[in-house]
Design a protein around this motif. Structure first.
Motif, PDB file in Angstrom:
ATOM      1  N   ARG A   1     -12.196   9.963  24.011  1.00  0.00           N
ATOM      2  CA  ARG A   1     -10.899   9.893  24.603  1.00  0.00           C
ATOM      3  C   ARG A   1     -10.900  10.205  26.108  1.00  0.00           C
ATOM      4  NH1 ARG A   1      -9.489   7.224  20.735  1.00  0.00           N
ATOM      5  NH2 ARG A   1      -7.635   7.692  19.623  1.00  0.00           N
TER       6      ARG A   1
ATOM      7  N   SER B   1      -6.398   8.231  14.648  1.00  0.00           N
ATOM      8  CA  SER B   1      -5.577   9.134  15.458  1.00  0.00           C
ATOM      9  C   SER B   1      -4.427   9.698  14.645  1.00  0.00           C
ATOM     10  CB  SER B   1      -5.049   8.388  16.696  1.00  0.00           C
ATOM     11  OG  SER B   1      -6.120   7.982  17.524  1.00  0.00           O
TER      12      SER B   1
ATOM     13  N   TRP C   1      -3.884  12.148  23.330  1.00  0.00           N
ATOM     14  CA  TRP C   1      -3.536  10.863  22.733  1.00  0.00           C
ATOM     15  C   TRP C   1      -2.030  10.780  22.558  1.00  0.00           C
ATOM     16  CZ3 TRP C   1      -1.212   9.011  18.240  1.00  0.00           C
ATOM     17  CH2 TRP C   1      -1.433   7.666  17.968  1.00  0.00           C
ATOM     18  N   PRO C   2      -1.423   9.674  22.912  1.00  0.00           N
ATOM     19  CA  PRO C   2      -2.062   8.453  23.436  1.00  0.00           C
ATOM     20  C   PRO C   2      -2.096   8.401  24.953  1.00  0.00           C
ATOM     21  CG  PRO C   2       0.232   8.007  23.015  1.00  0.00           C
ATOM     22  CD  PRO C   2       0.029   9.461  22.666  1.00  0.00           C
TER      23      PRO C   2
END
Length: 977
Positions: free
Chosen positions: A3, A384, A399-400
């Protein structure tokens, strides 16, 4: 996990597949493949019915013996057989046999009686680099079944993780252990056995492995029986249960002396069976894996319930493999292989992502590799969501937003992400992932889950009109969208005639993103929406085809007085079909209430408002109740306002007003986008008279966050703490905050006092840049000496350490004399600096006005010497010209570059276009500066009149929140005001 911010750049590989069988509805769009794929069509009317594969690894020779028996049938008459075969497989004509079997499928209109098994004469075998062609003496009619029997010899890969590979590891006593395993994606099965190595050929496999008695064999299915090898008492032969129908790339096995552990929890029974899970690793590493089996069971139970389906296998073996070098875990059906560190990690996301493939990717498989883009994006989104439900802190703040911000930067490039800057494959997948997130909100949580269940159920059966066993459990990208369409139609989630596919195509096919502008008419209580291409950088006017970009955009809206966190369904749609028309609707609240469009970043687009709505938002965010706006939405508002101001779409005073609430903001999620934004804007205004005031304002905001650095990584603390601590310290040091600089220099002195400084670097990376920026000549020279004397072949020192030192020497130095010395040494002492080093120096110098101004003057003053030095390297020559001329943004800079161009116009060679482009860019930057610098200057002047005191409450909050675990918190650790 993956990420971190995406560095955008890609090479596209277009894969076009042809097959003789009925085609399913497929998307006519350019989708990325996961890897480069050597594709050769078999192109015969031939279909495999089953495989029996025998493999005997010869470990000491790095070879293997193989025998494959393939039952095949023809859909049309033919007199030849084509198989995928890698050139490494040694196959002689005498070891190829074809037998016509007695089990013949005869068509209804045929009176032919089944014949007894009989050999089929082979006239010749023909090899080319990718195929084996078996020519038969007779024409065989359709529906005849034959067995192809081939014995061969192959090579075991010893220098990588692909096809059938072998590796070694050392135990704690230094004894070597070997293992053998497979990695057959994408088309590596042909390196292990002659096969129909394409996705559409799905059939059953029977695997027989020969192994030493002291080792264990694992495959997709459990072992059916193990028998001793006659005449070889130390060897065993394992016969595995026949697999369900699957493709060649799904076949997998591992032969090793690994040990296994089992979970203490049980997988829930579903589809009438309980999945048996075992985790395998080398004996010395099993203790590190002790928590993994229960984590797997937790995720498996979650996914089983989510999909309302098992993985349709009785067992799942998961292996922690030492010296495993593949970039991705091998998610084979029923047998998964991970790097040791990835498997032992306590984090959920990576395991959830790989396990999701057991359902979507293994139980049901992509019909073509081009469909793998949607497969990867969908599974990433599902992982996720799984992580957010199982361990929400893991993705909090990551996230996101992080991946979305990267997409905004990449797709907002002035010349287009794919043409000028490029986008890496992961950017495409990330965008697809967020498109699925958008559909999750459009459909709603339960309906989206229903669509995933429908996808698996609908693709679990044979396609209509295709013979049994052909194409079973396969899906295309369109099937995923059709499953969501099925649910949307039943629930009425979309306005007619809009479809899921029409929405998806506008987002996935276009390598750009939209900007939605919202204008409220406060007199007649209406809202007008418009869309256009989002471009973040100043640029020339758009080309006509770029101006024609349009999207189908869901308009989710909330307002101050009617905020509802349980309702994120679109209130309206801004459609592609309304090409030259704006959308007008009734306002959703009164004129004294702000509205927010696209809260929680549901869609992939920034939003601009009329100035009054921005004022209402800025005022409310400074009120005591500002946290009633959800965290992700506060982050979006801050991020959108600054990026729109950066793009010259929004008055900079509004963007600066949107930062005032940060003095009370406690969420790291909201702070996260602030740091790259102040970096981007700071680079743009550095060198102007405004920059000093800008740094002072940053210090006033960030001082409460300053805490002493942890002496070592802290076990158990959330990753966001260390990340935010480091960011705050980095920017405070960069802005000249004295306590931060003192701490950095104190740490650096420890290295300078070391009698053998080249044996290792005891200073954390976060302290190095402040020292090189604000420290003494002796400290900077010490760093340069460490780069020059860095041990090149030392196993204890990684070359990345040297690279980081060189980056900070070039990128952090403020003193032009230091920069000139670095340039002189790097260019003249070529034995100590490679071409890559010099490129890195040029690149890092473009990050500050001191850097690129000094580089320009160095080029100007030493033109002839540099030209001569770089005569044999056009890349270095164009690199220095581009870096030295392309980053000015003032009239003075323009005058310097244009003077150089006038004096040396005939001498630039291939670098001339970069100078012309640089002058055009400087003119655009000057216009931006002329418009925005006075606004920024006045705003900072007005707001810096107020005393720059630290908010004591926020100081105490951050001191507690960001403190190192187990470190006593007291007033002595507080920074000076």
């Amino acid at each position: 996990m993956r990420r971190s911010a995406l560095k955008l750049g890609i090479s596209l590989i277009l894969f076009v597949a042809i097959d003789a069988f009925p085609k399913r509805l497929e998307r006519s769009v350019d989708l990325n493949e996961q890897h480069k794929l050597e594709w050769v069509c078999i192109c015969d009317d031939l279909w495999p019915l089953s495989y029996i594969l025998e493999i005997e690894p010869l470990i000491t020779e790095a070879k293997f013996k193989g025998r494959v028996r393939i039952n095949v049938t023809w859909t049309e008459g033919a007199d030849k057989i084509s198989l995928h075969v890698h050139p490494d497989l040694q196959i002689s004509h005498s070891n190829v046999r074809v037998t016509r079997l007695n089990d013949v499928h005869v068509s209804d209109d045929s009176a032919e009686e089944p014949k007894a098994p009989a050999p089929v004469r082979i006239s010749k075998t023909e090899r080319n680099p990718k195929k084996l062609v078996i020519h038969l003496d007779q024409m065989l009619r359709r529906n005849v079944i034959c067995e192809i029997d081939i014995t061969y010899l192959g090579n075991i890969t010893t220098n990588g993780t692909s096809d059938l590979f072998m590796n070694e590891y050392n135990d704690v006593n230094g004894q070597k252990h070997s293992y053998v395993a497979t990695y057959l994606r994408l088309n590596n099965a042909r390196k292990m056995f002659p096969s129909f190595d394409e996705l559409q050929y799905k059939t059953k496999f029977q695997l027989i492995l020969r192994r030493p008695k002291n080792m264990t064999a694992l495959s997709n299915t459990p072992i059916e029986k193990s028998v001793a090898v006659p005449g070889e008492p130390e060897m065993m032969q394992d016969h595995f249960e026949q697999t369900p129908e699957m493709t060649t790339y799904q076949l997998a096995f591992v032969i090793s002396d690994f040990e296994s552990i089992v979970p203490t929890k049980h997988a829930n029974t579903i589809d009438g069976q309980e999945l048996q899970v075992r985790v395998w690793g080398r004996k010395d590493y099993v203790e590190a894996l002790k928590d993994v089996p229960d984590k797997i069971i937790t995720i498996v139970n979650y996914l089983q319930e989510y999909f309302n389906s098992s993985i349709k296998l009785a067992k799942l073996d998961i292996v922690a493999m030492p010296t495993y070098t593949a970039t991705k875990a091998s998610d084979n059906w029923g047998l998964m292989i991970f790097k040791e560190g990835e498997l032992s990690s306590p984090l959920v996301w990576n395991m959830a992502y790989e396990l999701t493939y057991q359902w979507i990717g293994q139980y049901i498989t992509p019909y073509r590799w081009v469909d793998a883009s949607e497969n990867k994006g969908l599974n990433s989104f599902l992982a996720s969501m799984t992580t957010m439900d199982i361990n929400p802190d893991e993705l909090k703040g990551k996230w996101p937003m992080n991946i979305l911000y990267s997409l905004y930067y990449g797709y907002g490039k002035a010349f287009g992400a794919n043409r000028r800057t490029g986008i890496i494959r992961d950017a495409k997948f990330a965008k697809i992932e967020l498109v699925f997130r958008m559909f999750y909100y459009i459909l709603g949580k339960e309906d989206f889950k229903t669509s995933m269940r429908h996808l698996i159920q609908s693709q679990s059966t044979t396609w209509p009109g295709v013979a049994e066993g052909r194409g079973t459990r396969s899906f295309t990208a369109i099937d995923i969208y059709n499953s969501m369409k099925y649910v949307a139609t039943k629930s009425g989630s979309l306005p007619r005639p809009l479809t899921i596919i029409q929405i998806a195509e506008t987002w996935i096919d276009q390598e750009r993103l939209p900007l939605v502008t919202v204008t409220r008419n406060y007199n007649n209580s209406t809202i007008t929406f418009s869309q256009k291409l989002y471009v973040r950088e100043t640029q020339n006017p758009l080309n006509s085809w770029e101006s024609s970009y349009r999207w189908n955009i869901p308009l989710v809206m909330q307002s101050r007085h009617k905020w509802n966190n349980s309702d994120y369904t679109p209130k309206a749609w801004l459609l592609k079909s309304n090409y030259e028309q704006n959308l007008n609707i009734r306002d959703i609240d009164d004129k004294d209430s702000f509205i927010v469009v696209n809260p929680e970043e549901i869609g992939l687009f920034p939003v601009n408002y009329d100035s009054h709505n921005w004022e209402l938002l800025a005022d409310y965010l400074q009120s005591p109740t500002f946290e009633t706006i959800p965290t992700l939405t506060r982050a979006k508002l801050l991020h959108d306002s600054w990026n729109l101001a950066y793009a010259d779409e929004l008055h900079f005073k509004i963007a600066l007003n949107m930062t005032l609430f940060l003095k009370h903001e406690k969420s790291h999620v909201v702070w996260e986008p602030f740091f790259p934004m102040i970096d981007h804007v700071g680079r743009r205004i550095e060198g102007s008279g405004v920059f000093g005031k800008f740094e002072a304002y940053l210090r006033s905001l960030l001082k409460p966050m300053y805490t002493e650095a942890c002496e070592s990584p802290q076990a158990g603390e959330p990753s966001w703490k260390a990340h935010l601590r480091g960011l705050a310290r980095y920017f405070l040091c960069g802005a000249g905050y004295e306590p931060c600089i003192s701490e950095a220099r104190d740490q650096f002195k420890k290295w300078m006092a070391d009698q053998e400084p080249d044996k290792g670097n005891p200073v954390a990376n976060e302290f190095i840049c402040p020292v090189f920026k604000w420290g003494t000549d002796d400290e900077w020279n010490f760093g340069l000496e460490r780069v020059i004397k860095f041990p090149r072949d030392s196993p204890e020192r990684k070359q990345s350490e040297r690279t980081y030192l060189l980056k900070t020497l070039a990128g952090c130095a403020k003193d032009p004399a230091k920069i000139e010395r670095l340039l002189y040494v790097a260019i003249t002492r070529r034995a100590d600096f490679t071409d890559a080093d010099i490129h890195l120096i040029f690149t890092m110098l473009t990050g500050s006005s001191n850097g690129y101004t000094t580089l320009f003057k160095f080029l100007y003053d030493h033109w002839d010497t540099i030209k001569q030095r770089f005569a044999g390297s056009m890349n270095l020559w164009t690199g220095i010209v581009r870096s030295a001329t392309g980053f000015f943004n003032t009239q003075e800079g323009y005058d310097m570059v244009s003077k150089l161009y006038a004096e040396r116009r005939s001498e630039f060679g291939n670098a001339e276009p970069f100078v012309i482009e640089a002058m055009e860019n400087i003119m655009r930057e000057m216009k931006w500066s002329e418009k925005n610098l006075p606004v920024i200057d006045q705003w900072l002047t007005d707001n810096l009149v107020k005393p720059l005191v630290i908010d004591k409450d926020m100081q105490q909050y951050w001191k507690t929140a960001l403190a190192c675990p187990n470190r006593e918190i007291n007033d002595a650790t507080a920074p000076a005001s």
